[in-house]
Design a protein around this motif. Structure first.
Motif, short mmCIF file in Angstrom:
data_model
loop_
_atom_site.label_atom_id
_atom_site.label_comp_id
_atom_site.label_asym_id
_atom_site.label_seq_id
_atom_site.Cartn_x
_atom_site.Cartn_y
_atom_site.Cartn_z
N ALA A 15 0.83 -1.22 0.00
CA ALA A 15 0.00 0.00 0.00
C ALA A 15 0.86 1.26 0.00
N LYS A 16 1.93 1.19 -0.77
CA LYS A 16 2.83 2.35 -0.93
C LYS A 16 2.08 3.50 -1.61
N GLY A 17 1.24 3.13 -2.61
CA GLY A 17 0.50 4.15 -3.36
C GLY A 17 -0.37 4.98 -2.44
N LYS A 18 -1.07 4.32 -1.54
CA LYS A 18 -1.93 5.05 -0.60
C LYS A 18 -1.10 6.03 0.22
N LEU A 19 0.03 5.56 0.72
CA LEU A 19 0.83 6.40 1.61
C LEU A 19 1.44 7.59 0.85
N ALA A 39 4.67 -2.55 -11.51
CA ALA A 39 4.07 -1.97 -10.30
C ALA A 39 2.59 -1.71 -10.52
N GLY A 40 1.84 -1.79 -9.44
CA GLY A 40 0.42 -1.41 -9.48
C GLY A 40 0.13 -0.74 -8.15
N HIS A 41 0.03 0.59 -8.16
CA HIS A 41 -0.16 1.34 -6.92
C HIS A 41 -1.58 1.91 -6.90
N THR A 42 -2.31 1.60 -5.85
CA THR A 42 -3.71 2.01 -5.78
C THR A 42 -3.87 3.22 -4.87
N VAL A 43 -4.61 4.19 -5.38
CA VAL A 43 -4.95 5.36 -4.57
C VAL A 43 -6.47 5.45 -4.54
N VAL A 44 -7.04 5.54 -3.35
CA VAL A 44 -8.49 5.63 -3.22
C VAL A 44 -8.84 7.00 -2.66
N ILE A 45 -9.64 7.74 -3.41
CA ILE A 45 -10.09 9.05 -2.92
C ILE A 45 -11.61 9.03 -2.99
N PRO A 306 -4.23 -14.14 -7.59
CA PRO A 306 -4.42 -14.18 -6.14
C PRO A 306 -3.06 -14.05 -5.46
N ARG A 307 -2.98 -13.23 -4.42
CA ARG A 307 -1.71 -13.11 -3.71
C ARG A 307 -1.62 -14.21 -2.67
N ARG A 308 -0.41 -14.74 -2.52
CA ARG A 308 -0.16 -15.72 -1.45
C ARG A 308 -0.16 -14.93 -0.13
N VAL A 331 2.36 0.87 9.19
CA VAL A 331 1.73 -0.47 9.17
C VAL A 331 0.34 -0.36 8.55
N MET A 332 0.15 -1.08 7.46
CA MET A 332 -1.08 -0.98 6.69
C MET A 332 -1.97 -2.21 6.95
N MET A 333 -3.23 -2.12 6.57
CA MET A 333 -4.19 -3.23 6.59
C MET A 333 -4.40 -3.80 8.00
N ASP A 335 -6.87 -3.36 9.72
CA ASP A 335 -8.28 -3.76 9.76
C ASP A 335 -8.47 -5.23 9.40
N VAL A 336 -7.60 -5.75 8.54
CA VAL A 336 -7.75 -7.14 8.10
C VAL A 336 -7.47 -8.08 9.27
N LEU A 337 -6.36 -7.83 9.98
CA LEU A 337 -6.03 -8.69 11.12
C LEU A 337 -7.05 -8.55 12.25
N VAL A 416 -6.06 1.69 8.42
CA VAL A 416 -7.13 0.74 8.76
C VAL A 416 -8.18 0.64 7.64
N GLY A 417 -7.77 1.00 6.43
CA GLY A 417 -8.68 0.92 5.28
C GLY A 417 -8.06 1.66 4.12
N PRO A 418 -8.60 1.46 2.91
CA PRO A 418 -7.97 2.05 1.73
C PRO A 418 -8.10 3.57 1.63
N ASP A 419 -9.08 4.16 2.27
CA ASP A 419 -9.34 5.58 2.08
C ASP A 419 -8.30 6.45 2.78
P1 GDP Z 1 1.21 -0.87 -3.58
O1 GDP Z 1 1.64 -1.62 -4.77
O2 GDP Z 1 2.19 -0.99 -2.46
O3 GDP Z 1 0.85 0.57 -3.84
O4 GDP Z 1 -0.13 -1.59 -3.06
P2 GDP Z 1 -1.38 -2.08 -3.96
O5 GDP Z 1 -2.14 -0.88 -4.40
O6 GDP Z 1 -0.93 -3.03 -5.01
O7 GDP Z 1 -2.19 -2.95 -2.90
C1 GDP Z 1 -2.69 -2.40 -1.73
C2 GDP Z 1 -4.22 -2.58 -1.70
O8 GDP Z 1 -4.69 -2.41 -0.40
C3 GDP Z 1 -4.97 -1.55 -2.54
O9 GDP Z 1 -6.09 -2.16 -3.10
C4 GDP Z 1 -5.36 -0.49 -1.52
O10 GDP Z 1 -6.51 0.24 -1.90
C5 GDP Z 1 -5.64 -1.35 -0.31
N1 GDP Z 1 -5.38 -0.73 1.01
C6 GDP Z 1 -4.48 0.23 1.33
N2 GDP Z 1 -4.45 0.42 2.67
C7 GDP Z 1 -5.36 -0.42 3.20
C8 GDP Z 1 -5.78 -0.73 4.53
O11 GDP Z 1 -5.28 -0.18 5.51
N3 GDP Z 1 -6.75 -1.68 4.68
C9 GDP Z 1 -7.30 -2.32 3.63
N4 GDP Z 1 -8.24 -3.21 3.86
N5 GDP Z 1 -6.92 -2.09 2.37
C10 GDP Z 1 -5.95 -1.16 2.14
#
Ligand code: GDP
Ligand code: IMO
Ligand code: MG
Length: 429
Positions: A15-19, A39-45, A306-308, A331-333, A335-337, A416-419
Motif C-alpha cells: 500500500a505504498k500508493g496510498k501512503l 508496479a500497481g499502486h492504488t490510490v483511493v479518494i 491471487p496473492r499468497r 503499518v497498513m491493513m 483492519d484485516v487482522l 485501517v482501510g484504503p481511504d
Molecule cells: P502498492 O503496490 O504498495 O501501492 O499496493 P497495492 O495498491 O498493489 O495494494 C494495496 C491494496 O490495499 C490496494 O487495493 C489499496 O486500496 C488497499 N489498502 C491500502 N491500505 C489499506 C488498509 O489499511 N486496509 C485495507 N483493507 N486495504 C488497504
C-alpha cells in the motif's frame, strides 16, 4: 525534510500508493525511480479508485511535479493509457509529469522474451513475473548492445536501430522457443514513433531538474516500487524483480546523491503477501490464508493473480528495515487482522534444527526455514472507523508495539482501510 523515501519492506503491494498520495501535499516533487509497469499502486479518494503503474502517485495532487527518473523501464503504451485515463477522469496531466530521456524502453521483443523465459523453471519453480518485459529490458540495459532509451527514439537512426535489434532478437528468441512471427520492424517503428510523439511534451532531463530542486531546498518524495525482498541484489534471489527495490536503490535510480535523502518510511502490511514464485516462510496454505486473502482482497493490482498470504515475518522485515535505512514504519491493513481470533508473528526461524534470527541469503535455505511464532490473542473489533492511535483496541496496540520492538523501528503511521481518512499518525511525544 528535503528527501523522504517510501519503501515497501516485504514482497510488494504494501500500500505504498496510498501512503505516497497521503504524504504528497507536504512535498514539491514525487519521484518514481525504479521498476516499471510491473508496479500497481492504488490510490483511493472517496468513490474514486486510481490504479497507477507508471505515473507517480503524487499525480492526484495538482501542486506537485511528478518525475519518472532514469532507473525506471518505460512501457510507452502503458503510460500513455494511464495519462488518457487520468485525463478522462478530470486529473490534470501536463507539465506536472516529466519523464527522463534516460529511461530504457520496453519493446515487444522484451515481452516475448519475458513470456519465453518465464516458462523456464529455476530450482523447479517459475519466477512468475508480471510478464511486463521488466527483466529482459533491464538485461538489455546492462548488456547495452540492444538497448534503446527514450531519448534515442527522437534520433535519426531510431528506425535503423529497430531493424538491427529485431534481427538479433529473432535469432535469440527462436533459440528460446519464443514468438518471433509478430516482430515486424516496420510495424514496431511506426507504433513506437507515434508513442514518442505523444510522449514528447513530458520528456525532460529529470536529473538536472532534481538536482536544481534539492539544491533550492525543495522537498522531494521518492516512491519505491515493489518491495525490498524483491530487490535484485538483496532480495530472495532469483525470485526477485530486476531492479534495486530496497532503500539502497533510491540514489542510483533517481540520480540524487544519498546526502539529499534524510528520511525513509518503511511500509509493511500487518501480515505478509507475495505474488509469483519463491520462498515464503510464513505462507498460510490453508483456510486462514484464504481468509486473509478474502478480508484483504488480496488479488494483484497489475495481473489480478491471487496473492499468497501469511503471517507477519519480523525476521524478514528487520532485515529489510535495516537494509533500507528505515526511520519509521507505516503499518497498513490493520483492519484485516482485526477480524481474526488470534494472530501470529514470526520471531525467528528454525533452520535444520537450529534457531536463527537472521534472514538467509540463499532461496533454498529460506525454503527450509520454518517460522517460529509468537501467538497474540485477536482483538476482533472493527477498527475501520478508528481515527486516533489511542482509540485502537488494546490488543491491536500490543500487536503494533510488538512489531515495532521486533523490527527495531517505531510505528508512526497506521492504516485501517484504503481511504485517505483511514490513516493515523503518531504525534511526537
Ligand atoms: P502498492 O503496490 O504498495 O501501492 O499496493 P497495492 O495498491 O498493489 O495494494 C494495496 C491494496 O490495499 C490496494 O487495493 C489499496 O486500496 C488497499 N489498502 C491500502 N491500505 C489499506 C488498509 O489499511 N486496509 C485495507 N483493507 N486495504 C488497504
Ligand atoms: P508493486 O509496486 C508485488 C513480483 C512478480 C514476480 C517478481 C518478478 O505494486 O508493489 P517482474 O515482472 O518484476 O520481473 O516479476 O516480482 N512483482 C511484484 N509483486 N508487487 C509489485 O509491485 C511487483 N512487481 C513485481 O510477481 O514474483
Ligand atoms: Mg501493487
Amino acid at each position: 525534510m528535503p528527501g523522504t523515501c517510501v519503501i515497501g519492506l516485504q514482497w510488494g503491494d504494501e500500500a505504498k500508493g496510498k501512503l505516497v498520495d497521503l504524504l504528497t501535499s507536504q512535498f514539491d516533487v514525487v519521484v518514481r525511480y525504479q521498476g516499471g509497469a510491473n508496479a500497481g499502486h492504488t490510490v483511493v479518494i472517496g468513490e474514486n479508485v486510481y490504479k497507477l503503474h507508471h505515473i507517480p502517485s503524487g499525480i492526484l495532487n495538482p501542486n506537485v511535479r511528478n518525475l519518472v527518473t532514469p532507473g525506471v523501464v518505460l512501457n510507452p503504451p502503458t503510460i500513455l493509457g494511464e495519462i488518457d485515463s487520468l485525463q478522462q477522469r478530470g486529473v490534470e496531466v501536463g507539465d506536472n509529469l516529466m519523464i527522463s530521456d534516460r529511461v530504457h524502453v520496453v519493446f515487444p521483443w522484451h515481452l516475448a522474451e519475458d513470456r519465453a523465459m518465464n516458462a523456464e523453471r529455476v530450482s523447479g519453480e517459475s519466477i512468475g513475473t508480471t510478464l511486463r518485459g521488466i527483466g529482459p529490458c533491464y538485461r538489455d540495459k546492462v548488456g547495452r548492445n540492444f538497448a534503446i532509451r527514450l531519448g534515442d527514439m527522437y534520433r535519426d537512426d531510431f528506425r535503423e536501430r529497430i531493424h538491427e535489434i529485431v534481427a538479433a532478437k529473432k535469432r535469440i528468441l527462436s533459440n528460446l522457443n519464443g514468438e518471433v512471427e509478430s516482430l515486424d520492424p516496420e510495424v514496431i517503428f511506426a507504433e513506437f514513433a507515434a508513442y514518442a510523439e505523444r510522449l514528447r511534451p513530458h520528456v525532460a532531463d529529470t536529473t538536472a531538474f532534481l538536482l536544481d530542486a534539492v539544491e533550492a531546498n525543495q522537498k522531494v518524495l521518492y516512491e519505491g516500487a515493489q518491495g525490498a525482498l524483491l530487490d535484485i541484489d538483496h532480495g530472495t534471489f532469483p525470485f526477485v524483480t530486476s531492479s534495486n527495490s530496497s532503500g539502497v536503490g533510491v540514489s542510483a535510480g533517481s540520480g540524487i546523491p544519498p546526502r539529499w535523502i534524510n528520511r525513509v518510511i518503511g511500509v509493511v502490511k500487518a501480515y505478509s503477501t507475495r505474488v509469483g514464485g519463491g520462498p515464503f516462510p510464513t505462507e498460510l496454505d490453508d483456510d486462514m490464508g484464504q481468509r486473509i486473502r478474502d478480508l484483504g482482497n488480496e488479488y494483484g493490482t497489475t495481473t489480478g493473480r491471487p496473492r499468497r498470504c501469511g503471517w507477519f515475518d519480523a525476521v524478514a522485515v528487520r532485515y529489510t528495515a535495516r537494509l533500507s535505512g528505515v526511520d519509521a514504519l507505516s503499518v497498513m491493513m490493520l483492519d484485516v487482522l482485526s477480524q481474526l481470533p488470534e494472530v501470529r508473528i514470526c520471531v525467528a526461524y528454525d533452520l535444520d534444527g537450529e534457531r536463527i534470527d537472521h534472514f538467509p541469503s540463499h532461496a533454498d535455505d529460506l525454503r527450509r526455514a520454518k517460522p517460529i511464532y509468537e501467538t497474540i490473542p485477536g482483538w476482533e473489533v472493527d477498527v475501520t472507523g478508528v481515527r486516533e492511535l489511542a482509540d485502537l483496541p488494546a490488543g491491536a496496540r500490543r500487536y503494533l508495539d510488538r512489531v515495532s520492538e521486533l523490527v527495531g523501528r517505531p510505528v508512526e503511521i497506521v492504516s485501517v482501510g484504503p481511504d485517505r481518512a483511514q490513516t493515523m499518525f503518531a504525534t511526537p511525544d
